[in-house]
Design a protein around this motif. Structure first.
Motif, short mmCIF file in Angstrom:
data_model
loop_
_atom_site.label_atom_id
_atom_site.label_comp_id
_atom_site.label_asym_id
_atom_site.label_seq_id
_atom_site.Cartn_x
_atom_site.Cartn_y
_atom_site.Cartn_z
N GLN A 133 37.18 -27.60 7.85
CA GLN A 133 38.39 -26.89 8.28
C GLN A 133 39.63 -27.44 7.59
O GLN A 133 40.51 -26.67 7.16
CB GLN A 133 38.56 -26.99 9.80
CG GLN A 133 39.74 -26.20 10.35
CD GLN A 133 39.59 -24.70 10.16
OE1 GLN A 133 38.72 -24.09 10.76
NE2 GLN A 133 40.42 -24.10 9.31
N LEU A 161 29.31 -22.71 6.48
CA LEU A 161 28.64 -21.65 7.23
C LEU A 161 28.41 -22.06 8.68
O LEU A 161 28.64 -21.28 9.61
CB LEU A 161 27.32 -21.29 6.55
CG LEU A 161 27.43 -20.46 5.27
CD1 LEU A 161 26.10 -20.47 4.53
CD2 LEU A 161 27.85 -19.02 5.59
N ARG A 162 27.94 -23.29 8.88
CA ARG A 162 27.69 -23.75 10.25
C ARG A 162 28.97 -23.81 11.07
O ARG A 162 28.95 -23.63 12.28
CB ARG A 162 27.01 -25.12 10.22
CG ARG A 162 25.55 -25.09 9.82
CD ARG A 162 24.83 -26.36 10.26
NE ARG A 162 25.42 -27.54 9.67
CZ ARG A 162 24.97 -28.13 8.56
NH1 ARG A 162 23.93 -27.62 7.91
NH2 ARG A 162 25.55 -29.21 8.10
N GLY A 164 31.29 -21.69 10.85
CA GLY A 164 31.77 -20.33 11.05
C GLY A 164 32.98 -19.97 10.22
O GLY A 164 33.77 -19.10 10.61
N ASP A 167 33.52 -15.78 5.43
CA ASP A 167 33.60 -14.34 5.71
C ASP A 167 32.55 -13.55 4.95
O ASP A 167 32.02 -12.56 5.46
CB ASP A 167 34.99 -13.81 5.32
CG ASP A 167 36.10 -14.45 6.13
OD1 ASP A 167 35.99 -14.47 7.37
OD2 ASP A 167 37.06 -14.95 5.52
N LEU A 188 20.66 -22.37 9.72
CA LEU A 188 21.52 -21.18 9.74
C LEU A 188 20.85 -20.01 10.48
O LEU A 188 21.14 -18.85 10.22
CB LEU A 188 21.87 -20.75 8.31
CG LEU A 188 22.74 -21.74 7.52
CD1 LEU A 188 22.98 -21.22 6.12
CD2 LEU A 188 24.06 -21.99 8.24
N LEU A 191 22.21 -15.97 11.30
CA LEU A 191 23.37 -15.56 10.51
C LEU A 191 23.55 -14.05 10.52
O LEU A 191 24.68 -13.54 10.54
CB LEU A 191 23.22 -16.06 9.06
CG LEU A 191 24.36 -15.71 8.10
CD1 LEU A 191 25.65 -16.39 8.53
CD2 LEU A 191 23.99 -16.10 6.67
N THR A 194 25.94 -12.37 13.13
CA THR A 194 27.40 -12.41 12.97
C THR A 194 27.86 -11.78 11.66
O THR A 194 29.04 -11.43 11.53
CB THR A 194 27.91 -13.86 13.02
OG1 THR A 194 27.27 -14.64 11.99
CG2 THR A 194 27.61 -14.48 14.37
N HIS A 195 26.94 -11.64 10.69
CA HIS A 195 27.29 -11.10 9.38
C HIS A 195 26.30 -9.98 9.03
O HIS A 195 25.09 -10.17 9.10
CB HIS A 195 27.22 -12.19 8.31
CG HIS A 195 28.28 -13.24 8.44
ND1 HIS A 195 28.33 -14.12 9.50
CD2 HIS A 195 29.33 -13.55 7.63
CE1 HIS A 195 29.37 -14.94 9.34
NE2 HIS A 195 29.98 -14.61 8.22
N ARG A 213 31.01 -10.77 7.26
CA ARG A 213 31.32 -11.01 8.67
C ARG A 213 31.55 -9.70 9.41
O ARG A 213 32.31 -8.84 8.96
CB ARG A 213 32.54 -11.90 8.82
CG ARG A 213 32.78 -12.35 10.27
CD ARG A 213 34.12 -13.06 10.42
NE ARG A 213 34.21 -14.27 9.63
CZ ARG A 213 33.73 -15.45 10.01
NH1 ARG A 213 33.06 -15.55 11.15
NH2 ARG A 213 33.87 -16.50 9.23
N THR A 216 35.03 -7.79 14.85
CA THR A 216 34.95 -8.01 16.30
C THR A 216 36.10 -7.31 16.97
O THR A 216 37.11 -7.01 16.36
CB THR A 216 34.99 -9.51 16.64
OG1 THR A 216 36.20 -10.07 16.10
CG2 THR A 216 33.81 -10.22 16.06
#
Length: 216
Positions: A133, A161-162, A164, A167, A188, A191, A194-195, A213, A216
């Motif tokens: 991050q 990826l883990r 989140g 994109d 993973l 996946l 969510t994608h 992604r 939402t």
């Protein structure tokens, strides 16, 4: 702004190879893994500086061109820069020669403090010890509204990826079996929940799978 990943992997999911030697640190398996990508007109021009117009122009080239489009900053692991191979050489300037293909700020994740390295074509390597991050925040600021690419290697990509933070993940799956190395897909599971996946097969036989992604 989008956070993107593009990788080449084998049919059994490995994004790294293990046949390198001191005389051939890249190894022949890696050259086979990326052969279709390296044969494209875009790759030849952008990485090799070949402006002859030679190279393939089909599906693989379209993905090769998309690899560079809109990228304004990059994050990569120390291995992709080459620090693992030359950890004690203060003059080591990376695998990429004096004209790295990035042409944007690149943030290299490492525990080794090093001065920034700047190239005439706009590439600047910054070295930092940071969480995914924190590194993404730095890269996003530098990108100033453009996309950020998480360049690799596979372990670095998995961390993002883990967390989140990705994109869009694009993988070019080469129909070869490596049997060893670092697998992209470990840890993973789910996946695709969510994608959304999209699949396209190139003339070379490489299968391009893109996970985007889900809104939402």
């Amino acid at each position: 702004m989008s956070v993107r990943v593009d990788l080449n992997i084998s049919l059994d999911g490995f994004a790294t190879t293990t046949d390198g030697t001191p005389d051939d640190p890249i190894g022949q398996d890696w050259m086979r893994l990326v052969a279709a990508y390296a044969a494209t007109r875009t790759f030849r021009e952008r990485v090799f500086g070949d402006t002859s117009g030679e190279g393939t122009t089909g599906v693989d080239d379209r993905y090769a061109a998309a690899y560079f489009e809109g990228i304004a900053a990059e994050v990569m692991g120390a291995g992709m820069f080459g620090l693992h191979t030359f950890p004690d050489d203060p003059d080591w300037r990376g695998w990429w020669g004096e004209e790295p293909p990035f042409r944007v700020p690149v943030f290299v994740l490492t525990h080794t403090s090093r001065a920034d390295i700047e190239f005439e074509n706009g590439t600047v390597f910054h070295f930092l010890s940071a969480t995914p991050q924190e590194a993404l925040d730095r890269a996003t600021e530098a990108a100033n509204g453009g996309d950020v690419r998480i360049g690799g290697g596979a372990s670095t990509v998995r961390e993002f990826l883990r967390a989140g933070l990705v994109d869009r993940l694009h993988v070019g799956i080469t129909p070869m079996i490596l049997g060893d190395g670092i697998r992209l897909w470990d840890d993973l599971r789910g996946l695709e929940l969510t994608h959304d996946p999209h699949t396209e097969t190139a003339e070379s036989g490489v299968v391009h799978v893109t996970f985007s992604r889900r809104a939402t």
